[in-house]
Design a protein around this motif. Structure first.
Motif, PDB file in Angstrom:
ATOM      1  N   ALA A  39      44.092  83.132 -45.688  1.00 19.56           N
ATOM      2  CA  ALA A  39      44.144  83.312 -47.234  1.00 19.56           C
ATOM      3  C   ALA A  39      43.304  82.239 -47.763  1.00 19.56           C
ATOM      4  CB  ALA A  39      45.699  82.697 -47.660  1.00 19.56           C
ATOM      5  N   ALA A  40      42.887  81.207 -47.280  1.00 17.03           N
ATOM      6  CA  ALA A  40      41.712  80.149 -47.774  1.00 17.03           C
ATOM      7  C   ALA A  40      40.318  80.850 -47.722  1.00 17.03           C
ATOM      8  CB  ALA A  40      41.742  78.754 -47.280  1.00 17.03           C
ATOM      9  N   GLY A  41      40.067  81.470 -46.210  1.00 13.66           N
ATOM     10  CA  GLY A  41      38.859  81.924 -46.389  1.00 13.66           C
ATOM     11  C   GLY A  41      38.923  83.164 -47.043  1.00 13.66           C
ATOM     12  N   GLY A  42      39.634  84.094 -47.236  1.00 15.45           N
ATOM     13  CA  GLY A  42      39.690  85.211 -48.061  1.00 15.45           C
ATOM     14  C   GLY A  42      39.274  84.911 -49.588  1.00 15.45           C
ATOM     15  N   GLY A  43      40.036  83.751 -49.985  1.00 17.23           N
ATOM     16  CA  GLY A  43      39.644  83.347 -51.175  1.00 17.23           C
ATOM     17  C   GLY A  43      38.263  82.851 -51.599  1.00 17.23           C
ATOM     18  N   VAL A  44      37.708  82.095 -50.540  1.00 17.76           N
ATOM     19  CA  VAL A  44      36.300  81.663 -50.689  1.00 17.76           C
ATOM     20  C   VAL A  44      35.557  82.941 -50.604  1.00 17.76           C
ATOM     21  CG1 VAL A  44      34.559  80.428 -49.403  1.00 17.76           C
ATOM     22  CG2 VAL A  44      36.818  79.464 -49.372  1.00 17.76           C
ATOM     23  N   PHE A  45      35.711  83.851 -49.803  1.00 17.70           N
ATOM     24  CA  PHE A  45      34.882  84.953 -49.700  1.00 17.70           C
ATOM     25  C   PHE A  45      34.832  85.730 -51.183  1.00 17.70           C
ATOM     26  CE2 PHE A  45      34.615  89.670 -48.991  1.00 17.70           C
ATOM     27  CZ  PHE A  45      33.485  89.806 -48.389  1.00 17.70           C
ATOM     28  N   PHE A  46      35.824  86.044 -51.637  1.00 17.49           N
ATOM     29  CA  PHE A  46      35.885  86.697 -53.051  1.00 17.49           C
ATOM     30  C   PHE A  46      35.345  85.898 -54.007  1.00 17.49           C
ATOM     31  CE2 PHE A  46      39.289  89.291 -50.959  1.00 17.49           C
ATOM     32  CZ  PHE A  46      38.673  90.524 -51.298  1.00 17.49           C
ATOM     33  N   MET A  47      35.423  84.579 -53.742  1.00 18.20           N
ATOM     34  CA  MET A  47      34.733  83.629 -54.911  1.00 18.20           C
ATOM     35  C   MET A  47      33.235  83.916 -54.994  1.00 18.20           C
ATOM     36  SD  MET A  47      36.987  82.247 -56.976  1.00 18.20           S
ATOM     37  CE  MET A  47      36.204  81.032 -57.806  1.00 18.20           C
ATOM     38  N   MET A  48      32.682  83.835 -53.621  1.00 15.59           N
ATOM     39  CA  MET A  48      31.366  84.071 -53.433  1.00 15.59           C
ATOM     40  C   MET A  48      30.759  85.244 -53.735  1.00 15.59           C
ATOM     41  SD  MET A  48      30.525  80.951 -52.294  1.00 15.59           S
ATOM     42  CE  MET A  48      28.982  81.204 -51.489  1.00 15.59           C
ATOM     43  N   LYS A  49      31.535  86.280 -53.639  1.00 15.59           N
ATOM     44  CA  LYS A  49      31.022  87.844 -53.738  1.00 15.59           C
ATOM     45  C   LYS A  49      31.137  88.141 -55.106  1.00 15.59           C
ATOM     46  CE  LYS A  49      29.268  89.056 -50.047  1.00 15.59           C
ATOM     47  NZ  LYS A  49      27.747  89.202 -49.967  1.00 15.59           N
ATOM     48  N   LYS A  50      32.174  87.587 -55.721  1.00 20.56           N
ATOM     49  CA  LYS A  50      32.372  88.038 -57.115  1.00 20.56           C
ATOM     50  C   LYS A  50      31.465  87.598 -58.298  1.00 20.56           C
ATOM     51  CE  LYS A  50      36.025  87.612 -60.713  1.00 20.56           C
ATOM     52  NZ  LYS A  50      37.388  87.180 -61.152  1.00 20.56           N
ATOM     53  N   PRO A  51      30.691  88.425 -59.115  1.00 19.47           N
ATOM     54  CA  PRO A  51      29.746  87.808 -60.207  1.00 19.47           C
ATOM     55  C   PRO A  51      30.738  87.098 -60.956  1.00 19.47           C
ATOM     56  CG  PRO A  51      30.028  90.218 -60.419  1.00 19.47           C
ATOM     57  CD  PRO A  51      30.991  89.712 -58.992  1.00 19.47           C
ATOM     58  N   SER A  52      29.973  86.174 -61.577  1.00 24.68           N
ATOM     59  CA  SER A  52      30.476  85.052 -62.505  1.00 24.68           C
ATOM     60  C   SER A  52      30.926  85.905 -63.831  1.00 24.68           C
ATOM     61  CB  SER A  52      29.913  83.900 -62.773  1.00 24.68           C
ATOM     62  OG  SER A  52      28.747  84.290 -63.711  1.00 24.68           O
ATOM     63  N   GLU A  53      31.980  85.456 -64.525  1.00 25.01           N
ATOM     64  CA  GLU A  53      32.425  86.116 -65.741  1.00 25.01           C
ATOM     65  C   GLU A  53      31.218  86.149 -66.893  1.00 25.01           C
ATOM     66  OE1 GLU A  53      36.362  85.149 -67.267  1.00 25.01           O
ATOM     67  OE2 GLU A  53      36.842  85.288 -65.229  1.00 25.01           O
ATOM     68  N   GLU A  54      30.526  84.951 -66.676  1.00 25.70           N
ATOM     69  CA  GLU A  54      29.167  84.834 -67.680  1.00 25.70           C
ATOM     70  C   GLU A  54      28.327  85.949 -67.599  1.00 25.70           C
ATOM     71  OE1 GLU A  54      27.680  80.871 -67.611  1.00 25.70           O
ATOM     72  OE2 GLU A  54      29.543  79.949 -68.347  1.00 25.70           O
ATOM     73  N   THR A  55      27.993  86.177 -66.184  1.00 26.46           N
ATOM     74  CA  THR A  55      27.150  87.206 -65.818  1.00 26.46           C
ATOM     75  C   THR A  55      27.332  88.772 -66.049  1.00 26.46           C
ATOM     76  OG1 THR A  55      26.323  85.587 -64.068  1.00 26.46           O
ATOM     77  CG2 THR A  55      25.601  88.021 -64.135  1.00 26.46           C
ATOM     78  N   VAL A  56      28.596  88.897 -65.933  1.00 27.38           N
ATOM     79  CA  VAL A  56      29.008  90.251 -66.091  1.00 27.38           C
ATOM     80  C   VAL A  56      29.270  90.423 -67.777  1.00 27.38           C
ATOM     81  CG1 VAL A  56      31.447  91.587 -66.198  1.00 27.38           C
ATOM     82  CG2 VAL A  56      30.471  90.479 -64.128  1.00 27.38           C
ATOM     83  N   ALA A  57      29.540  89.346 -68.372  1.00 29.63           N
ATOM     84  CA  ALA A  57      29.546  89.714 -69.927  1.00 29.63           C
ATOM     85  C   ALA A  57      28.443  89.758 -70.398  1.00 29.63           C
ATOM     86  CB  ALA A  57      30.419  88.266 -70.560  1.00 29.63           C
ATOM     87  N   ALA A  58      27.192  88.986 -69.917  1.00 32.62           N
ATOM     88  CA  ALA A  58      25.901  88.905 -70.534  1.00 32.62           C
ATOM     89  C   ALA A  58      25.511  90.456 -70.227  1.00 32.62           C
ATOM     90  CB  ALA A  58      25.048  88.013 -69.786  1.00 32.62           C
ATOM     91  N   VAL A  59      25.487  91.026 -68.996  1.00 35.83           N
ATOM     92  CA  VAL A  59      25.049  92.399 -68.671  1.00 35.83           C
ATOM     93  C   VAL A  59      25.555  93.291 -69.585  1.00 35.83           C
ATOM     94  CG1 VAL A  59      25.049  93.963 -66.891  1.00 35.83           C
ATOM     95  CG2 VAL A  59      24.304  91.859 -66.263  1.00 35.83           C
ATOM     96  N   ALA A  60      27.150  93.264 -69.795  1.00 39.28           N
ATOM     97  CA  ALA A  60      27.818  94.290 -70.722  1.00 39.28           C
ATOM     98  C   ALA A  60      27.306  94.073 -71.921  1.00 39.28           C
ATOM     99  CB  ALA A  60      29.348  93.791 -70.483  1.00 39.28           C
ATOM    100  N   ALA A  61      27.060  92.997 -72.621  1.00 46.10           N
ATOM    101  CA  ALA A  61      26.460  92.834 -73.757  1.00 46.10           C
ATOM    102  C   ALA A  61      25.104  93.362 -74.110  1.00 46.10           C
ATOM    103  CB  ALA A  61      26.561  91.451 -74.265  1.00 46.10           C
ATOM    104  N   GLU A  62      24.320  93.176 -72.876  1.00 42.91           N
ATOM    105  CA  GLU A  62      23.025  93.698 -73.020  1.00 42.91           C
ATOM    106  C   GLU A  62      23.012  95.225 -73.148  1.00 42.91           C
ATOM    107  OE1 GLU A  62      19.262  93.641 -73.509  1.00 42.91           O
ATOM    108  OE2 GLU A  62      20.311  91.683 -73.216  1.00 42.91           O
TER     109      GLU A  62
END
Length: 186
Positions: A39-62
């Motif tokens: 479970a810890a390994g899966g959580g770390v994997f998803f945190m590393m692969k998931k784009p940050s919310e700021e980046t997603v929001a900046a791209v969507a706003a652009e």
């Protein structure tokens, strides 16, 4: 004698009954430990692969924002806009989005650049040479790795490389400076 035999048999039976619970507890701890590690390994994997919310929001706003137009007396040109300012002419390039050279990770760079031209006469040349300019800059950006452009020094070096490339395509000294107005690397 019979009592001793019964007592010995009872002790053996107790020993048999006592051992299995100790083994089952070890197995239980091992299984629980393995589940927690997975479970810890899966959580770390998803945190590393998931784009940050700021980046997603900046791209969507652009993407949702229509292209800006500056109305300070300058003429619009194909592939960019220009505005005159004291000390030079500012020419807007369309935003760039490129994959960086990092492997095996997939990283990208999104940036918007404004060029300061030495004279207004150069705006026509920049407009006419826009395919060569964009091609040269796309190749430059996609050759970079995330680690090299993450720091301030890396960004300054990239800006110098942009100036060098553009002044080889255009007349020498046509571009005085390049300014990053958006810079997102992930």
């Amino acid at each position: 004698m019979a009592e001793e035999e019964k007592k010995g048999e009872a002790d053996k039976a107790d020993k048999k009954d006592a051992k299995p619970p100790a083994k089952s507890k070890k197995m239980l701890f091992i299984i629980v430990g393995a589940v927690i590690l997975l479970a810890a390994g899966g959580g770390v994997f998803f945190m590393m692969k998931k784009p940050s919310e700021e980046t997603v929001a900046a791209v969507a706003a652009e993407e949702a924002t229509p292209p800006k137009t500056e109305s300070s007396g300058g003429k619009e040109a194909a592939g960019g806009k220009k505005t005159e300012e004291k000390g030079g002419v500012i020419f807007d390039l369309d935003p760039f989005v490129v994959n960086l050279a990092d492997t095996p990770e997939i990283r990208y760079l999104k940036l918007t650049i404004k060029l300061e031209l030495a004279k207004e006469e150069y705006t026509e040349e920049v407009t006419n040479r826009m395919p060569q300019i964009r091609d040269s800059l796309l190749i430059l950006f996609s050759s970079k790795e995330y680690a090299s452009i993450r720091t301030v020094e890396g960004k300054m070096e990239l800006r110098d490389e942009i100036l060098q490339r553009l002044n080889t395509i255009l007349k020498k000294g046509a571009v005085k400076a390049a300014y990053f107005t958006d810079f997102v690397a992930q």
